[in-house]
Design a protein around this motif. Structure first.
Motif, PDB file in Angstrom:
ATOM      1  N   ARG A 271       0.832  -1.191   0.000  1.00 13.18           N
ATOM      2  CA  ARG A 271       0.000   0.000   0.000  1.00 13.18           C
ATOM      3  C   ARG A 271       0.871   1.246   0.000  1.00 13.18           C
ATOM      4  NH1 ARG A 271      -0.573   2.583   5.002  1.00 13.18           N
ATOM      5  NH2 ARG A 271       0.393   1.501   6.752  1.00 13.18           N
ATOM      6  N   PRO A 272       0.355   2.397  -0.456  1.00 14.81           N
ATOM      7  CA  PRO A 272       1.111   3.637  -0.405  1.00 14.81           C
ATOM      8  C   PRO A 272       1.580   3.917   1.018  1.00 14.81           C
ATOM      9  CG  PRO A 272      -0.862   3.913  -1.753  1.00 14.81           C
ATOM     10  CD  PRO A 272      -0.971   2.561  -1.093  1.00 14.81           C
ATOM     11  N   GLY A 273       2.847   4.202   1.179  1.00 11.99           N
ATOM     12  CA  GLY A 273       3.387   4.464   2.513  1.00 11.99           C
ATOM     13  C   GLY A 273       3.926   3.220   3.180  1.00 11.99           C
ATOM     14  N   GLY A 274       3.702   2.027   2.563  1.00 12.89           N
ATOM     15  CA  GLY A 274       4.252   0.809   3.123  1.00 12.89           C
ATOM     16  C   GLY A 274       5.743   0.732   2.879  1.00 12.89           C
ATOM     17  N   ASP A 275       6.391  -0.268   3.449  1.00 14.77           N
ATOM     18  CA  ASP A 275       7.830  -0.418   3.321  1.00 14.77           C
ATOM     19  C   ASP A 275       8.142  -1.359   2.167  1.00 14.77           C
ATOM     20  OD1 ASP A 275      10.515  -0.682   3.546  1.00 14.77           O
ATOM     21  OD2 ASP A 275      10.523  -1.581   5.542  1.00 14.77           O
ATOM     22  N   PRO A 276       8.620  -0.844   1.035  1.00 14.00           N
ATOM     23  CA  PRO A 276       8.908  -1.725  -0.105  1.00 14.00           C
ATOM     24  C   PRO A 276      10.137  -2.589   0.127  1.00 14.00           C
ATOM     25  CG  PRO A 276       9.660   0.502  -0.572  1.00 14.00           C
ATOM     26  CD  PRO A 276       8.918   0.567   0.744  1.00 14.00           C
ATOM     27  N   PHE A 277      10.920  -2.283   1.177  1.00 10.41           N
ATOM     28  CA  PHE A 277      12.151  -3.015   1.444  1.00 10.41           C
ATOM     29  C   PHE A 277      12.006  -4.017   2.589  1.00 10.41           C
ATOM     30  CE2 PHE A 277      13.921   1.269   0.074  1.00 10.41           C
ATOM     31  CZ  PHE A 277      14.045   0.891  -1.253  1.00 10.41           C
ATOM     32  N   ALA A 278      10.781  -4.265   3.042  1.00 14.44           N
ATOM     33  CA  ALA A 278      10.579  -5.096   4.229  1.00 14.44           C
ATOM     34  C   ALA A 278      11.195  -6.478   4.068  1.00 14.44           C
ATOM     35  CB  ALA A 278       9.087  -5.215   4.537  1.00 14.44           C
ATOM     36  N   GLN A 279      11.131  -7.041   2.867  1.00 17.63           N
ATOM     37  CA  GLN A 279      11.642  -8.395   2.657  1.00 17.63           C
ATOM     38  C   GLN A 279      13.162  -8.437   2.604  1.00 17.63           C
ATOM     39  OE1 GLN A 279      10.293  -6.454   0.416  1.00 17.63           O
ATOM     40  NE2 GLN A 279      11.060  -6.825  -1.660  1.00 17.63           N
ATOM     41  N   CYS A 280      13.812  -7.273   2.514  1.00 16.93           N
ATOM     42  CA  CYS A 280      15.272  -7.230   2.387  1.00 16.93           C
ATOM     43  C   CYS A 280      15.974  -6.975   3.705  1.00 16.93           C
ATOM     44  CB  CYS A 280      15.686  -6.123   1.408  1.00 16.93           C
ATOM     45  SG  CYS A 280      14.905  -6.242  -0.218  1.00 16.93           S
TER      46      CYS A 280
ATOM     47  N   SER B  12      31.479 -10.293   1.713  1.00 18.34           N
ATOM     48  CA  SER B  12      31.090  -9.521   0.536  1.00 18.34           C
ATOM     49  C   SER B  12      29.913 -10.157  -0.201  1.00 18.34           C
ATOM     50  CB  SER B  12      32.284  -9.365  -0.409  1.00 18.34           C
ATOM     51  OG  SER B  12      32.796 -10.628  -0.789  1.00 18.34           O
ATOM     52  N   GLU B  13      29.870 -11.474  -0.231  1.00 20.48           N
ATOM     53  CA  GLU B  13      28.777 -12.156  -0.935  1.00 20.48           C
ATOM     54  C   GLU B  13      27.430 -11.861  -0.283  1.00 20.48           C
ATOM     55  OE1 GLU B  13      32.595 -14.227  -1.594  1.00 20.48           O
ATOM     56  OE2 GLU B  13      31.496 -13.605   0.212  1.00 20.48           O
ATOM     57  N   GLN B  14      27.401 -11.841   1.046  1.00 20.42           N
ATOM     58  CA  GLN B  14      26.152 -11.541   1.743  1.00 20.42           C
ATOM     59  C   GLN B  14      25.747 -10.094   1.541  1.00 20.42           C
ATOM     60  OE1 GLN B  14      26.056 -12.836   5.842  1.00 20.42           O
ATOM     61  NE2 GLN B  14      24.352 -11.484   6.344  1.00 20.42           N
ATOM     62  N   ILE B  15      26.720  -9.192   1.570  1.00 23.98           N
ATOM     63  CA  ILE B  15      26.413  -7.787   1.307  1.00 23.98           C
ATOM     64  C   ILE B  15      25.817  -7.630  -0.085  1.00 23.98           C
ATOM     65  CG2 ILE B  15      27.427  -5.510   0.934  1.00 23.98           C
ATOM     66  CD1 ILE B  15      29.406  -6.100   3.142  1.00 23.98           C
ATOM     67  N   ALA B  16      26.446  -8.252  -1.068  1.00 27.68           N
ATOM     68  CA  ALA B  16      25.967  -8.143  -2.442  1.00 27.68           C
ATOM     69  C   ALA B  16      24.547  -8.683  -2.581  1.00 27.68           C
ATOM     70  CB  ALA B  16      26.914  -8.876  -3.387  1.00 27.68           C
ATOM     71  N   GLU B  17      24.273  -9.791  -1.932  1.00 31.11           N
ATOM     72  CA  GLU B  17      22.931 -10.383  -2.000  1.00 31.11           C
ATOM     73  C   GLU B  17      21.886  -9.452  -1.393  1.00 31.11           C
ATOM     74  OE1 GLU B  17      20.553 -14.361  -0.364  1.00 31.11           O
ATOM     75  OE2 GLU B  17      22.734 -14.256  -0.250  1.00 31.11           O
ATOM     76  N   THR B  18      22.212  -8.861  -0.249  1.00 29.44           N
ATOM     77  CA  THR B  18      21.263  -7.964   0.414  1.00 29.44           C
ATOM     78  C   THR B  18      21.053  -6.690  -0.394  1.00 29.44           C
ATOM     79  OG1 THR B  18      21.916  -8.806   2.579  1.00 29.44           O
ATOM     80  CG2 THR B  18      20.791  -6.690   2.538  1.00 29.44           C
ATOM     81  N   VAL B  19      22.147  -6.108  -0.888  1.00 28.62           N
ATOM     82  CA  VAL B  19      22.027  -4.891  -1.693  1.00 28.62           C
ATOM     83  C   VAL B  19      21.204  -5.170  -2.958  1.00 28.62           C
ATOM     84  CG1 VAL B  19      23.286  -3.177  -3.038  1.00 28.62           C
ATOM     85  CG2 VAL B  19      24.163  -3.897  -0.810  1.00 28.62           C
ATOM     86  N   ALA B  20      21.422  -6.304  -3.574  1.00 30.74           N
ATOM     87  CA  ALA B  20      20.652  -6.658  -4.777  1.00 30.74           C
ATOM     88  C   ALA B  20      19.163  -6.700  -4.481  1.00 30.74           C
ATOM     89  CB  ALA B  20      21.131  -8.003  -5.333  1.00 30.74           C
ATOM     90  N   CYS B  21      18.805  -7.211  -3.302  1.00 29.24           N
ATOM     91  CA  CYS B  21      17.390  -7.242  -2.917  1.00 29.24           C
ATOM     92  C   CYS B  21      16.812  -5.839  -2.863  1.00 29.24           C
ATOM     93  CB  CYS B  21      17.246  -7.941  -1.564  1.00 29.24           C
ATOM     94  SG  CYS B  21      15.540  -8.043  -0.943  1.00 29.24           S
ATOM     95  N   TYR B  22      17.555  -4.913  -2.231  1.00 24.09           N
ATOM     96  CA  TYR B  22      17.087  -3.529  -2.146  1.00 24.09           C
ATOM     97  C   TYR B  22      16.994  -2.877  -3.521  1.00 24.09           C
ATOM     98  CZ  TYR B  22      17.353  -3.231   2.976  1.00 24.09           C
ATOM     99  OH  TYR B  22      17.147  -3.396   4.321  1.00 24.09           O
ATOM    100  N   VAL B  23      17.982  -3.127  -4.357  1.00 22.50           N
ATOM    101  CA  VAL B  23      17.980  -2.531  -5.691  1.00 22.50           C
ATOM    102  C   VAL B  23      16.787  -3.047  -6.490  1.00 22.50           C
ATOM    103  CG1 VAL B  23      19.221  -2.392  -7.876  1.00 22.50           C
ATOM    104  CG2 VAL B  23      20.475  -2.154  -5.726  1.00 22.50           C
ATOM    105  N   ASP B  24      16.533  -4.341  -6.436  1.00 18.35           N
ATOM    106  CA  ASP B  24      15.396  -4.912  -7.166  1.00 18.35           C
ATOM    107  C   ASP B  24      14.072  -4.387  -6.619  1.00 18.35           C
ATOM    108  OD1 ASP B  24      17.132  -6.348  -8.744  1.00 18.35           O
ATOM    109  OD2 ASP B  24      16.956  -8.202  -7.592  1.00 18.35           O
ATOM    110  N   ALA B  25      13.990  -4.233  -5.288  1.00 22.36           N
ATOM    111  CA  ALA B  25      12.751  -3.763  -4.685  1.00 22.36           C
ATOM    112  C   ALA B  25      12.459  -2.314  -5.026  1.00 22.36           C
ATOM    113  CB  ALA B  25      12.819  -3.933  -3.163  1.00 22.36           C
ATOM    114  N   SER B  26      13.500  -1.549  -5.319  1.00 22.33           N
ATOM    115  CA  SER B  26      13.310  -0.130  -5.637  1.00 22.33           C
ATOM    116  C   SER B  26      13.033   0.116  -7.111  1.00 22.33           C
ATOM    117  CB  SER B  26      14.551   0.669  -5.228  1.00 22.33           C
ATOM    118  OG  SER B  26      15.677   0.314  -6.023  1.00 22.33           O
ATOM    119  N   ALA B  27      13.168  -0.934  -7.917  1.00 20.78           N
ATOM    120  CA  ALA B  27      12.995  -0.775  -9.378  1.00 20.78           C
ATOM    121  C   ALA B  27      11.535  -0.532  -9.732  1.00 20.78           C
ATOM    122  CB  ALA B  27      13.516  -2.017 -10.077  1.00 20.78           C
TER     123      ALA B  27
END
Length: 209
Positions: free
Chosen positions: A28-37, A194-209
Motif C-alpha cells: 500500500r502507499p506508505g508501506g515499506d517496499p524493502f521489508a523483505q530485504c 562480501s557475498e552476503q552484502i551483495a545479495e542484500t544490496v541486490a534485494c534492495y535494488v530490485d525492490a526499488s525498481a
C-alpha cells in the motif's frame, strides 16, 4: 461439522488474513517496499541515520549528499593511515560492489574520512583507486566531518595528543547502504562477507525498481 474441522478452518482463515494484511502493508502507499530485504534492527529505525552535507570529493570538487547518493551506495567511515581494519573493509566493500556490477546493478562505494587533517583529496584519490574505480573519497573541515559522522551515529576519536603526525584514530566500522535520495536502509558489520552484502544490496535494488 466437528470442533476439530471448525478449528482448522478458523486457523487457515486467520493465517490468510495475516498474510494478506502483511502484503497490504508492504504494497500500500506508505508501506515499506524493502521489508523483505531488511536484516538489521536498530533503535529508532534506519531512518534515523543520515544527514545533509556538503563535502570535498577526491577530485577537489565540493559536492552535496544529493550529488553523492545518486545511486545505491555502500558508505564507510575510515581513514587512509589506518593500518589494518580500513583497508580490509574497503577491499571487502569493493568486492561486494564488483559482484553487484557483474550482476548488472549500478552501485558505488563511498569512503568518508574521519581524519580530515591528513586525508586531503589527493591522498583520498590515491587510496580509493587501490580498491575500485567506482569508490568515491570524501573529506572536509573538522566541523563538516564531525557533523556527517553525527548524522550516521559514527563514533571516532584521534589519538594525536602526543604525536601530530603518526597517530591512530578510533572509529566504528559499520558499512551503510544508502539509496538514491539519501535514505539509509541497512547496515553491515565488518564480519559480513562480501557475498552476503551483495545479495542484500541486490534485494534492495530490485525492490526499488
Amino acid at each position: 461439522m466437528t470442533d476439530r474441522k471448525i478449528l482448522m478452518i478458523g486457523t487457515a482463515a486467520a493465517i490468510g488474513i495475516l498474510a494478506g494484511g502483511a502484503l497490504y502493508l508492504t504494497m500500500r502507499p506508505g508501506g515499506d517496499p524493502f521489508a523483505q530485504c531488511s536484516s538489521s534492527a536498530v533503535a529508532g529505525g534506519m531512518g534515523a541515520f543520515g544527514t545533509d552535507f556538503t563535502l570535498t570529493r577526491d577530485d577537489g570538487q565540493r559536492v552535496t549528499d544529493a550529488q553523492v547518493f545518486d545511486k545505491p551506495t555502500l558508505l564507510y567511515f575510515g581513514y587512509t593511515f589506518c593500518p589494518d581494519v580500513c583497508p580490509l573493509d574497503a577491499a571487502r566493500n569493493a568486492d561486494a560492489e564488483a559482484l553487484l556490477v557483474e550482476d548488472g546493478k549500478d552501485v558505488q562505494t563511498v569512503f568518508i574520512t574521519v581524519d580530515p587533517r591528513r586525508d586531503t583529496p589527493e591522498i583520498l584519490a590515491d587510496y580509493t583507486a587501490l580498491f575500485s574505480d567506482r569508490m568515491i573519497g570524501l573529506t572536509g573541515t573538522d566541523e563538516e566531518i564531525a557533523a556527517v559522522n553525527r548524522g550516521w551515529r559514527n563514533y571516532y576519536k584521534a589519538h594525536d595528543e602526543e604525536d601530530q603526525e603518526y597517530y591512530l584514530v578510533d572509529h566504528m566500522t559499520n558499512t551503510y547502504l544508502v539509496m538514491p535520495g539519501g535514505q539509509t536502509v541497512e547496515f553491515f558489520s565488518r564480519e559480513t562477507p562480501s557475498e552476503q552484502i551483495a545479495e542484500t544490496v541486490a534485494c534492495y535494488v530490485d525492490a526499488s525498481a
